[in-house]
Scaffold this motif. Structure first.
Motif, PDB file in Angstrom:
ATOM      1  N   GLY A 193     -14.424  -5.645  16.661  1.00 49.70           N
ATOM      2  CA  GLY A 193     -13.891  -5.006  15.471  1.00 49.70           C
ATOM      3  C   GLY A 193     -12.395  -4.834  15.568  1.00 49.70           C
ATOM      4  N   HIS A 194     -11.675  -5.308  14.556  1.00 51.54           N
ATOM      5  CA  HIS A 194     -10.221  -5.208  14.514  1.00 51.54           C
ATOM      6  C   HIS A 194      -9.806  -4.487  13.228  1.00 51.54           C
ATOM      7  CE1 HIS A 194      -9.586  -9.055  17.185  1.00 51.54           C
ATOM      8  NE2 HIS A 194     -10.101  -8.036  17.861  1.00 51.54           N
ATOM      9  N   GLY A 195      -8.909  -3.512  13.367  1.00 55.00           N
ATOM     10  CA  GLY A 195      -8.354  -2.864  12.188  1.00 55.00           C
ATOM     11  C   GLY A 195      -9.323  -1.938  11.495  1.00 55.00           C
ATOM     12  N   GLY A 196      -9.532  -0.756  12.061  1.00 56.42           N
ATOM     13  CA  GLY A 196     -10.442   0.177  11.424  1.00 56.42           C
ATOM     14  C   GLY A 196      -9.964   0.615  10.057  1.00 56.42           C
ATOM     15  N   GLY A 197      -8.671   0.905   9.941  1.00 57.14           N
ATOM     16  CA  GLY A 197      -8.119   1.286   8.648  1.00 57.14           C
ATOM     17  C   GLY A 197      -7.687   0.088   7.841  1.00 57.14           C
ATOM     18  N   VAL A 198      -6.736  -0.690   8.421  1.00 57.42           N
ATOM     19  CA  VAL A 198      -6.192  -1.866   7.728  1.00 57.42           C
ATOM     20  C   VAL A 198      -6.083  -3.013   8.718  1.00 57.42           C
ATOM     21  CG1 VAL A 198      -4.220  -2.820   6.462  1.00 57.42           C
ATOM     22  CG2 VAL A 198      -4.881  -0.433   6.118  1.00 57.42           C
ATOM     23  N   TRP A 199      -6.495  -4.190   8.270  1.00 57.78           N
ATOM     24  CA  TRP A 199      -6.353  -5.434   9.036  1.00 57.78           C
ATOM     25  C   TRP A 199      -5.537  -6.403   8.197  1.00 57.78           C
ATOM     26  CZ3 TRP A 199      -8.179 -10.450   7.882  1.00 57.78           C
ATOM     27  CH2 TRP A 199      -8.198 -11.366   8.933  1.00 57.78           C
ATOM     28  N   LEU A 220       0.851  -1.188   0.000  1.00 54.49           N
ATOM     29  CA  LEU A 220       0.000   0.000   0.000  1.00 54.49           C
ATOM     30  C   LEU A 220       0.883   1.233   0.000  1.00 54.49           C
ATOM     31  CD1 LEU A 220      -1.570  -2.174   2.259  1.00 54.49           C
ATOM     32  CD2 LEU A 220      -3.327  -0.518   1.651  1.00 54.49           C
ATOM     33  N   GLU A 221       0.690   2.088  -0.999  1.00 50.09           N
ATOM     34  CA  GLU A 221       1.565   3.241  -1.144  1.00 50.09           C
ATOM     35  C   GLU A 221       0.758   4.471  -1.558  1.00 50.09           C
ATOM     36  OE1 GLU A 221       5.477   4.636  -3.775  1.00 50.09           O
ATOM     37  OE2 GLU A 221       4.809   2.552  -3.792  1.00 50.09           O
ATOM     38  N   ARG A 222       0.931   5.549  -0.822  1.00 49.73           N
ATOM     39  CA  ARG A 222       0.376   6.867  -1.138  1.00 49.73           C
ATOM     40  C   ARG A 222      -1.157   6.854  -1.174  1.00 49.73           C
ATOM     41  NH1 ARG A 222       3.311   8.852  -6.423  1.00 49.73           N
ATOM     42  NH2 ARG A 222       1.954  10.650  -6.029  1.00 49.73           N
ATOM     43  N   ASN A 223      -1.768   6.130  -0.254  1.00 47.67           N
ATOM     44  CA  ASN A 223      -3.221   6.083  -0.162  1.00 47.67           C
ATOM     45  C   ASN A 223      -3.722   6.959   0.977  1.00 47.67           C
ATOM     46  OD1 ASN A 223      -3.776   3.711  -2.109  1.00 47.67           O
ATOM     47  ND2 ASN A 223      -2.233   2.893  -0.717  1.00 47.67           N
ATOM     48  N   HIS A 224      -4.956   7.405   0.844  1.00 49.20           N
ATOM     49  CA  HIS A 224      -5.632   8.132   1.913  1.00 49.20           C
ATOM     50  C   HIS A 224      -6.679   7.180   2.486  1.00 49.20           C
ATOM     51  CE1 HIS A 224      -6.632  11.804   4.029  1.00 49.20           C
ATOM     52  NE2 HIS A 224      -7.916  11.587   3.814  1.00 49.20           N
ATOM     53  N   ILE A 225      -6.439   6.647   3.667  1.00 49.70           N
ATOM     54  CA  ILE A 225      -7.294   5.644   4.296  1.00 49.70           C
ATOM     55  C   ILE A 225      -7.918   6.305   5.521  1.00 49.70           C
ATOM     56  CG2 ILE A 225      -7.381   3.335   5.303  1.00 49.70           C
ATOM     57  CD1 ILE A 225      -4.819   2.697   3.708  1.00 49.70           C
ATOM     58  N   ALA A 226      -9.182   6.714   5.394  1.00 47.33           N
ATOM     59  CA  ALA A 226      -9.766   7.584   6.419  1.00 47.33           C
ATOM     60  C   ALA A 226     -11.232   7.255   6.661  1.00 47.33           C
ATOM     61  CB  ALA A 226      -9.639   9.044   5.998  1.00 47.33           C
ATOM     62  N   ASN A 227     -11.635   7.437   7.920  1.00 47.77           N
ATOM     63  CA  ASN A 227     -13.048   7.347   8.307  1.00 47.77           C
ATOM     64  C   ASN A 227     -13.673   5.994   8.001  1.00 47.77           C
ATOM     65  OD1 ASN A 227     -13.391  10.171   9.210  1.00 47.77           O
ATOM     66  ND2 ASN A 227     -12.982  10.622   7.068  1.00 47.77           N
ATOM     67  N   ASN A 228     -12.883   4.948   8.058  1.00 45.53           N
ATOM     68  CA  ASN A 228     -13.402   3.591   7.891  1.00 45.53           C
ATOM     69  C   ASN A 228     -13.678   2.970   9.260  1.00 45.53           C
ATOM     70  OD1 ASN A 228     -12.822   3.271   4.836  1.00 45.53           O
ATOM     71  ND2 ASN A 228     -10.850   3.929   5.675  1.00 45.53           N
ATOM     72  N   GLN A 229     -14.549   1.950   9.275  1.00 44.70           N
ATOM     73  CA  GLN A 229     -14.923   1.299  10.527  1.00 44.70           C
ATOM     74  C   GLN A 229     -14.828  -0.215  10.386  1.00 44.70           C
ATOM     75  OE1 GLN A 229     -18.857   2.456  11.667  1.00 44.70           O
ATOM     76  NE2 GLN A 229     -18.376   4.634  11.780  1.00 44.70           N
ATOM     77  N   ALA A 230     -14.181  -0.851  11.346  1.00 46.30           N
ATOM     78  CA  ALA A 230     -14.245  -2.309  11.404  1.00 46.30           C
ATOM     79  C   ALA A 230     -15.606  -2.738  11.935  1.00 46.30           C
ATOM     80  CB  ALA A 230     -13.131  -2.863  12.283  1.00 46.30           C
ATOM     81  N   ASN A 231     -15.983  -2.192  13.058  1.00 52.51           N
ATOM     82  CA  ASN A 231     -17.297  -2.400  13.656  1.00 52.51           C
ATOM     83  C   ASN A 231     -17.366  -1.556  14.923  1.00 52.51           C
ATOM     84  OD1 ASN A 231     -19.235  -3.862  15.668  1.00 52.51           O
ATOM     85  ND2 ASN A 231     -19.809  -4.592  13.628  1.00 52.51           N
ATOM     86  N   LEU A 232     -18.532  -1.033  15.218  1.00 51.19           N
ATOM     87  CA  LEU A 232     -18.672  -0.230  16.429  1.00 51.19           C
ATOM     88  C   LEU A 232     -19.626  -0.840  17.442  1.00 51.19           C
ATOM     89  CD1 LEU A 232     -18.692   3.446  15.091  1.00 51.19           C
ATOM     90  CD2 LEU A 232     -16.808   2.132  16.062  1.00 51.19           C
ATOM     91  N   VAL A 233     -20.290  -1.954  17.098  1.00 53.25           N
ATOM     92  CA  VAL A 233     -21.251  -2.548  18.026  1.00 53.25           C
ATOM     93  C   VAL A 233     -20.858  -3.946  18.462  1.00 53.25           C
ATOM     94  CG1 VAL A 233     -23.141  -1.171  17.123  1.00 53.25           C
ATOM     95  CG2 VAL A 233     -22.698  -3.415  16.147  1.00 53.25           C
ATOM     96  N   ALA A 234     -19.928  -4.575  17.770  1.00 47.62           N
ATOM     97  CA  ALA A 234     -19.452  -5.908  18.146  1.00 47.62           C
ATOM     98  C   ALA A 234     -17.931  -5.902  18.024  1.00 47.62           C
ATOM     99  CB  ALA A 234     -20.082  -6.972  17.247  1.00 47.62           C
TER     100      ALA A 234
END
Length: 766
Positions: free
Chosen positions: A538-544, A522-536
C-alpha cells in the motif's frame, strides 16, 4: 433535406370522406350499438370517427372490447383518425356523464392483426382508453429505413394528447428482417402530451433490432407527467435502445413519472449498442424532474456486450443540446450484465448538463468492465459541452464493475477512449455526498467514488463529502479509494475525503486520492482516515501521485501537483507514505500550508511524506507531527525541499537515501485542539503560530484571512486573533428616596483595558 438524410417516415394520405354539419357535438359508442337511447349511437369507434364533422366534437365510448381491423391507406388498424376530435372511454350505456375507466375498462384490441390506433395530421385528445394487442408488422407501412412504427399507436404530423390511457402488450416488429420502433407508440413529426398514463409490457423488436419499447419519438416535442413505463423491452434478441422511451431530434420534458424494469436489449457488437433502458435520447433536448427510475437494465445479455445508461442514455452530435436532471431517484439500475457498461443509472455525452438534487443508490455499471456506477459523463461522440454541473446529489452503494475492471464507483467524468476531445469547457461537482461506492468488486478498481478521466479538463470538485468508498475489493491492484485522476486537469477544494480505501485485499495506491499523470490542485480539503491497504502493498494512504516515467531520447512532460491548506491526518499505508506518496516517474509537487499528522498509527508505516525516484517535492509552511517512522522519507534520486517546517513527535524528521533540504526548521508542540476527534486546528500555545513565511497564500483551510497577528502560522489553520468588546460594570440599583431630594451621582466603572486574546475554534465561528 434533413428528412431525406434520415429517411422520411411513411407519409399517410387523408381519405376523401364526405362530411356535413349534422348538428351533433357528442357521439356515442357501445358494444352492439346499445347506447341506452342516446343518439347518434355506433357499434364501433371507427364509425363514430367517420361521422365526426367538427374539431370540438367528442366521442364517448362505453366499456367493452373494440377489435376488428380495417384496411385504410394500405394499413391495418382498429381505429384511424384523420380529423380533430376528442375520444373518451370509461362510460356505460346508463351513465354517459361521469367516465370511470377503472370500473368500466374501455379497450381497443388489435388482436395482433395490425395497429390499434393510427392518427394522421389531426389534433386529437384521447382519455380513459386501453390500447392493446397492436402489431405494426401486420399493420403494414414500413418506412424507408425498413422500420415498423408504432405497434399500439402510430401518429404522424399530429397533435396528440393522452390522458389516463393504458398502452399494454403491443409490438412494433415480430420479424428479424425489420427494425421495430415504438412497441407501444411511435410519434413522428408531431407534438405529444401524456398525463396519468401507463405504458407496460410493450416490445419494439420481438425478433430483431428495436428502439423504444414503450415510446418512440422522432422530431416530436413531448411532455410527459405522471406516466408509468414498466416492463417494456427495446429488443428481445438483438441490439435494443430505449426500453421505455427512444427519441431523436426531439424535445422531452418528463415529470413525476416512473420507469421500472424496462430493458434495452439482449445482444450486440459494439458500444453504444444497448442502453437507455428507461430513456434513450439522441440530439434531443431533455428535462427530467421528480421521476423515479428503478431496476432498469440497458443490456440483459450475459455475454461481452456493451450497455450504456441503465436508466437514461443521452448523446448528441449536435452543439447546444441541454439536459436537466433534477430531484429524481435512480435505484437498482444496470448499464449491462456482461461486457462493458457506462453509467449504471445515467450516461451523458455531448450535452451541456445540470444534474442536481438527485439520489443515486445501488446502481451497477456492468457485470464485467464498467465506468460510472451511477453516472457517466463522456466525450466519446459529439462535440464538447459548454458546461456540466453536478450538485447536491447523493450517491450511495453504487458499483462500477462486479467482475473485472471498474472505474468511478459513483461518477466517471471523461472519455473512455482517448480521442483528444475535451469533455466540456467547465465541469462543476459540488455539494454532493458520495458514500460506500465501489470501483470493482472482484477485479481492478479505480476511483471508489469518482474517476476524472482522459479529456476531463477545467474540472472543479468542491464542498463534497466523499466517505467510505472502496476502489477495489479483491486481490487485484486498485487506485484511488475516494478519487482517481488520470489524464485530466482538476481542482479539488473544501472536500471532506474520509474513510476511503484503495484496495481491501490487493495492492493499493491512494486511499483518499490517486493521481496518475494528471494536473491536480488540492486546496482546503480534509483528507483523513483513508487507507491504501493494510494487508498487502500500500502506497499513499492519504494521497498518491504518480509522475511520468522517463523514455529513451525523450524529455517527459512534468505535470504539476499542488496541495495548499489541507489537513492530511490519520491515513494508513502498509508499505510507504501513509500521508503522501510521490513517485513512479518525473514529477513536481508543491505543498503550501499543510498539516500532515498522525499518519500510519495503525500500520506503523509512519511517513508523512514519501518521495520516490525522480520526484521533486517542495513544501513550505508545513506541520509534520506524530509519525512513528519518519516525517519525510526521500528515496534514491528523490529530492524534498522543506522551508518553514514544524516537527512535532516524529520518530525522525527525515530519512532515506535521497536528498532532503531543510530551511527554517522548528520543533515544538503543534498543540492541536482535539486530535482524537479529528480536529487538527491549532490552539493559542501552538509552536506553529507566526513561524511561517509569505508563500502567497491569503486564507487558511476555513477561509479565514492570513496572516493574523504577527505573522503567518504554519499548517492549514491560521489562528485568529480576536479583540473582545469592553465590558462595563453595571451601575447599582437605586433605592427610591422617600423625599424629593435628588438621586446621588454615580461614577461609571472604569473601562476594561483592551487586550488581544486567542480564542478556540468553538468560540470563533469556524
Amino acid at each position: 433535406m434533413l428528412l431525406l438524410l434520415l429517411g422520411a417516415p411513411l407519409v399517410l394520405q387523408s381519405p376523401t370522406v364526405a362530411q356535413g354539419a349534422d348538428g351533433q357535438t357528442v357521439y356515442y359508442v357501445a358494444p352492439g350499438g346499445n347506447c341506452g337511447g342516446q343518439i347518434p349511437c355506433f357499434a364501433s369507434i371507427q364509425a363514430a370517427v367517420d361521422a365526426v364533422d367538427h374539431g370540438d366534437d367528442v366521442i364517448k365510448v362505453a366499456a367493452g372490447v373494440y377489435s376488428g381491423v380495417t384496411v385504410r391507406q394500405a394499413m391495418n388498424q382498429v381505429v384511424r383518425i384523420d380529423k380533430d376530435l376528442v375520444l373518451v372511454g370509461g362510460y356505460t350505456p346508463t351513465n354517459w356523464s361521469t367516465p370511470d375507466p377503472n370500473a368500466n375498462p374501455t379497450i381497443i384490441d388489435a388482436q395482433g392483426q395490425g395497429r390499434a390506433l393510427v392518427i394522421n395530421g389531426a389534433t386529437v385528445t384521447i382519455k380513459g382508453l386501453t390500447i392493446t394487442g397492436g402489431n405494426a408488422t401486420q399493420g403494414g407501412g414500413k418506412d424507408s429505413h425498413n422500420r415498423e412504427l408504432g405497434g399500439g399507436i402510430y401518429a404522424l404530423g399530429a397533435n396528440v394528447t393522452l390522458d389516463d390511457v393504458h398502452i399494454l402488450n403491443n409490438t412494433a416488429s415480430v420479424t428479424a428482417q425489420t427494425i421495430g420502433v415504438g412497441g407501444g407508440l411511435a410519434i413522428v413529426q408531431s407534438t405529444l402530451s401524456m398525463a396519468d398514463c401507463w405504458v407496460e409490457k410493450n416490445i419494439a423488436g420481438d425478433a430483431g433490432l428495436g428502439q423504444g419499447g414503450g415510446l418512440w419519438l422522432h422530431q416530436t416535442p413531448a411532455t410527459l407527467e405522471r406516466v408509468t413505463f414498466q416492463d417494456n423491452i427495446a429488443s428481445q434478441v438483438a441490439e435494443g435502445r430505449g426500453g421505455g422511451v427512444y427519441g431523436d431530434f426531439s424535445a422531452l420534458t418528463m415529470t413525476h413519472s416512473l420507469f421500472e424494469k424496462n430493458e434495452g436489449g439482449r445482444a450486440g457488437t459494439r458500444w453504444p449498442t444497448l442502453g437507455g433502458a428507461g430513456v434513450y435520447l439522441t440530439n434531443a433536448e431533455a428535462t427530467f424532474r421528480h421521476n423515479t427510475f428503478r431496476n432498469n437494465t440497458g443490456n440483459i445479455s450475459s455475454g461481452l456486450v456493451d450497455g450504456v445508461g441503465g436508466a437514461i442514455y443521452l448523446a448528441s452530435i449536435l452543439p447546444a443540446r441541454t439536459a436537466i436532471l433534477a430531484e429524481n431517484t435512480f435505484e437498482g439500475n444496470r448499464g449491462g450484465m456482461g461486457g462493458f457498461g457506462f453509467g449504471g443509472a445515467v450516461s451523458i455525452t455531448g450535452y451541456s448538463a445540470m444534474v442536481t438534487h438527485n439520489t443515486f443508490r445501488n446502481n451497477v455499471s456492468a457485470g464485467a468492465n464498467g465506468a460510472g456506477g451511477a453516472l457517466h459523463i463522456g466525450t466519446d461522440i459529439g462535440t464538447a459541452a459548454s458546461w456540466i454541473t453536478i450538485t447536491h446529489n447523493v450517491f450511495v452503494d453504487n458499483v462500477a464493475a462486479e467482475a473485472f475492471t471498474g472505474s468511478g464507483g459513483a461518477l466517471y467524468l471523461g472519455a473512455i477512449y482517448d480521442i483528444g476531445r475535451d469533455m466540456a469547457k467547465s465541469v462543476l461537482v459540488q455539494h454532493n455526498t458520495f458514500q460506500n461506492n465501489t470501483g470493482s468488486v472482484s477485479g481492478y478498481g479505480a476511483g471508489g467514488a469518482i474517476t476524472v478521466g482522459a479529456n476531463a479538463v477545467n474540472v472543479l470538485l468542491a464542498d463534497n463529502e466523499i466517505a467510505d468508498n472502496v476502489a477495489g475489493r479483491s486481490v487485484y491492484e486498485s487506485r484511488g479509494g475516494g478519487i482517481f485522476f488520470v489524464g485530466s486537469n482538476a481542482s479539488v477544494r473544501r472536500n471532506a475525503i474520509t474513510g476511503n480505501t484503495a484496495s481491501t485485499d490487493g495492492i493499493g495506491y491512494g486511499g483518499g486520492v490517486a493521481i496518475f499523470r494528471a494536473i491536480v490542485d488540492l486546496e482546503r480539503n480534509h483528507i483523513a482516515n483513508n487507507q491504501a491497504n493494510l494487508v498487502a502493498t500500500g502506497h499513499g494512504g492519504g494521497v498518491w501521485s504518480a509522475g511520468v516515467p522517463a523514455e529513451p531520447n525523450k524529455t517527459p512532460t512534468i505535470l504539476p501537483v499542488s496541495l495548499t491548506n489541507n489537513m492530511i491526518v490519520r491515513n494508513e499505508a502498509s508499505t510507504a507514505g501513509s500521508g503522501l506518496w510521490f513517485g513512479n516517474g518525473k514529477g513536481n509537487a508543491t505543498l503550501k500550508h499543510n498539516t500532515i499528522a498522525d499518519n500510519g498509527i495503525a500500520s506503523g508505516i509512519g511517513q508523512g511524506i514519501w518521495a520516490a525516484k525522480d520526484y521533486l517535492v517542495t513544501a513550505v509552511n508545513s506541520i509534520l507531527a506524530g509519525h512513528s517512522s519518519a516525517a519525510v522519507y526521500a528515496d534514491a534520486d528523490a529530492r524534498v525541499e522543506l522551508d518553514a517546517t514544524l516537527f512535532d513527535g516524529n520518530a525522525k524528521q527525515n530519512d532515506g537515501p535521497g536528498v532532503v533540504m531543510r530551511t527554517r526548521t522548528f520543533t515544538g508542540n503543534a498543540s492541536f485542539i482535539d486530535p482524537a476527534a479529528g480536529d487538527y486546528r491549532i490552539k493559542p500555545d501552538s509552536a506553529a503560530i507566526n513561524k511561517g513565511i509569505d508563500a502567497g497564500v491569503t486564507v487558511d483551510i476555513d477561509g479565514q484571512t492570513r496572516p493574523q497577528g504577527g505573522g503567518y502560522d504554519l499548517g492549514a489553520d491560521e489562528y485568529m486573533y480576536v479583540t473582545p468588546t469592553p465590558t462595563l460594570t453595571p451601575s447599582p440599583t437605586l433605592t427610591p428616596s422617600p423625599t424629593l431630594t435628588s438621586s446621588p451621582t454615580f461614577t461609571p466603572s472604569p473601562t476594561s483595558p483592551l487586550s488581544h486574546l486567542y480564542l478556540p475554534l468553538a468560540l470563533r465561528g469556524k
